[in-house]
Design a protein around this motif. Sequence first.
Motif, PDB file in Angstrom:
ATOM      1  N   HIS A 179      54.151  -7.826  -5.799  1.00 54.44           N
ATOM      2  CA  HIS A 179      55.332  -7.081  -5.345  1.00 54.44           C
ATOM      3  C   HIS A 179      56.608  -7.680  -5.917  1.00 54.44           C
ATOM      4  N   LEU A 180      56.668  -9.004  -5.972  1.00 57.11           N
ATOM      5  CA  LEU A 180      57.870  -9.687  -6.452  1.00 57.11           C
ATOM      6  C   LEU A 180      58.106  -9.446  -7.940  1.00 57.11           C
ATOM      7  N   VAL A 181      57.045  -9.392  -8.737  1.00 56.79           N
ATOM      8  CA  VAL A 181      57.205  -9.297 -10.195  1.00 56.79           C
ATOM      9  C   VAL A 181      56.960  -7.892 -10.727  1.00 56.79           C
ATOM     10  N   GLY A 182      56.699  -6.933  -9.851  1.00 53.91           N
ATOM     11  CA  GLY A 182      56.525  -5.558 -10.303  1.00 53.91           C
ATOM     12  C   GLY A 182      55.220  -5.324 -11.037  1.00 53.91           C
ATOM     13  N   ALA A 183      54.124  -5.774 -10.434  1.00 56.07           N
ATOM     14  CA  ALA A 183      52.809  -5.612 -11.036  1.00 56.07           C
ATOM     15  C   ALA A 183      51.824  -5.184  -9.960  1.00 56.07           C
ATOM     16  N   ALA A 184      50.580  -4.909 -10.359  1.00 57.26           N
ATOM     17  CA  ALA A 184      49.512  -4.622  -9.402  1.00 57.26           C
ATOM     18  C   ALA A 184      48.816  -5.928  -9.033  1.00 57.26           C
ATOM     19  N   ALA A 185      48.298  -6.001  -7.816  1.00 55.99           N
ATOM     20  CA  ALA A 185      47.674  -7.239  -7.344  1.00 55.99           C
ATOM     21  C   ALA A 185      46.476  -7.630  -8.195  1.00 55.99           C
ATOM     22  N   ASP A 186      45.749  -6.651  -8.742  1.00 53.67           N
ATOM     23  CA  ASP A 186      44.576  -6.994  -9.551  1.00 53.67           C
ATOM     24  C   ASP A 186      44.940  -7.339 -10.996  1.00 53.67           C
ATOM     25  N   GLU A 187      46.247  -7.454 -11.278  1.00 51.30           N
ATOM     26  CA  GLU A 187      46.710  -7.934 -12.581  1.00 51.30           C
ATOM     27  C   GLU A 187      47.252  -9.365 -12.492  1.00 51.30           C
ATOM     28  N   ILE A 188      47.142  -9.965 -11.300  1.00 50.23           N
ATOM     29  CA  ILE A 188      47.717 -11.273 -11.014  1.00 50.23           C
ATOM     30  C   ILE A 188      46.610 -12.240 -10.613  1.00 50.23           C
ATOM     31  N   VAL A 189      46.585 -13.433 -11.243  1.00 56.18           N
ATOM     32  CA  VAL A 189      45.705 -14.518 -10.811  1.00 56.18           C
ATOM     33  C   VAL A 189      46.512 -15.810 -10.828  1.00 56.18           C
ATOM     34  N   MET A 190      45.938 -16.849 -10.210  1.00 55.03           N
ATOM     35  CA  MET A 190      46.637 -18.120 -10.071  1.00 55.03           C
ATOM     36  C   MET A 190      45.977 -19.194 -10.928  1.00 55.03           C
ATOM     37  N   VAL A 191      46.813 -20.008 -11.581  1.00 50.33           N
ATOM     38  CA  VAL A 191      46.368 -21.161 -12.368  1.00 50.33           C
ATOM     39  C   VAL A 191      47.295 -22.332 -12.028  1.00 50.33           C
TER      40      VAL A 191
END
Length: 620
Positions: free
Chosen positions: A271-283
């Motif tokens: 939501h903060l970066v204007g993307a879909a949740a399934d396009e975001i992962v953590m490293v």
Amino acid sequence: MPATTSAFFYGTLLHPEVLRRVIGNTGDHLQVSPAILLDFTRHHGCDYPAIVPYESAQSLFQRDLTRDERSVRGTVVSGLTAEDIRLVDIFEGDEYSRQTVSVSPLSSFTPLLDSVQTIIAPESSIPELKDFIQVQTYVWGDRIDRLMPEIWSFDIFVREKLWRWVGRGSSDNSDYALVDERRAMDGRVKDSSLTLLHEANQPPEFGRALLPQFGFHKDYINLNHGSYGSLPRPVSEAVEALSAEIESRPDRFIRRLYEHRLATVRERLAHLVGAAADEIVMVPNGTHGINTILRNLTWNSDDIIVGATTTYGAILRTQQYIHDLSPHPKICNMKLAFPTTHAAILDDFKAHLQALSRKPNQKVVAIIDSIVSNPGCVLPWEQMVQICKEENVLSLVDAAHSIGQQVGLNLGKASPDFWVSVCHKWLFAKRGCTVLYVPRHNQHFIRSAIPTSVGYVSPEDPDLPHTPKAPNFVGQFNWTGTIDPVPFLSVMPALDFRAKLGGEARINEYCHSLAVKGGKRLAQLLQTSVMPEELTANMTNVVLPLPIPPSFPAHKLAEMRTIMETKLLEEWDCFAAVFVHNGHWWTRCSAQVWNQLSDFDHVAKALNAICTEMRREYCV
């Protein structure tokens, strides 16, 4: 007979076992019916669902909601005593306010003891509603931007959380301790560390007054937040509590809770970066994220990696490593020297890409800084991404300094091919925590997380029902081996803390303004020059009064840098980055919410004294 109250519940209190625990009795005096509340929406808050009027929630969405979406399913419980309501008030806490609403019961009332099945029926289209009754319910009373722009699903609640509250899972449910904890706190659940927020919940004053919210020594002046970040006390307290929760039952947390909480983190970051949740992962960090991209790409000898002379050192070394491996793709970096202008950067970048020797089926990957590390200059990275598209070049944005420093991020609109940003710098998360964004159409490039995880899908794996399908992007990164899960999950309290400070725009308006004013002040006191404002976000760059003679040995420059850093830390009890760029010594000062203009005065005094010593000692 004493007066009783009817209340509408829509979250954990849907379940009789939870309600009995909260009110401290068997509930055999209560009656229950499934019901629907219209013109409200139900969202994830911090830990539990929250409802708000649809008119308030519209700001979270980019579209109009359907009738089903702007309604909330729950249960009406009648017969609640004044003591029952008092205890429910405490359980809900001061993030919620009890209000009167109209709901429509969907069936006749039955005893609470017999009502379990009515609350776990699957959702369906809203039936024709006839009778409405007035009841009490708990409406979210905190900031609307703490809620996620997705509708909270009753079915998902039953599927993913029911086990925690009902049946065998409830016998080992540490979350029940929250009931007793909130009762002991008399319902006060907002961050106790933020005592500077007064009853009207107005955001606090920035500057020196905010220093108690951070863990710095009382004499230390920190103008280098940009390197490693600084953890606020409320976030520190939250992660300590989270660590204690994990250690109380490690297997339960890691096996049963972690993946769901990580999904919530990804949703809020998306939501903060204007993307879909399934396009975001953590490293863990930015270098890890960029290595993940570059090492997953299939390289040919004619392929080209484009960086810049100002690309972060570890990434330049990663370029070299990829080149050193067969089939040895080429490196062709663009010269970038500051000060300059955004227009000149765009012209030079386009010319550099167009001058490359191109061949059919050739892969060209451009590594673009959103904000350069040293000097800390903002690049027109969105326009550079568009130039990449025009030139058939893949864009990999090293956005280490973006999240928490650049407002209004919209990756869906900017459309980089890959984007990596560090949450433990400007966002106030715990080290190390970084977001890696890969749009769905590029996820086939990411064949494996680094290290390869149990979620990896091989082309040779049998295509069986109910098994992950390649590339299984999110699944690969959910578990790459045992690590401390706290840094990734610290994003939640970090975002909550930022909301209490007034949100992204207010934070960055202050920091940018201070960076600009502080840079001018520092340049005046050093009698040098400051980087133009066009290149400035929340880090300002100022030339130091320390000349570099022609052909001055590089090892001597490194030696001088070490001495200057040591003097800043040990003699002056402060820090700002010092470095050489484009034939000059510079300092980079990060402006944060705890800083004020006098901090720049102190650093100017320190740097003037240190530069005088360096000129004398090195005869420059």
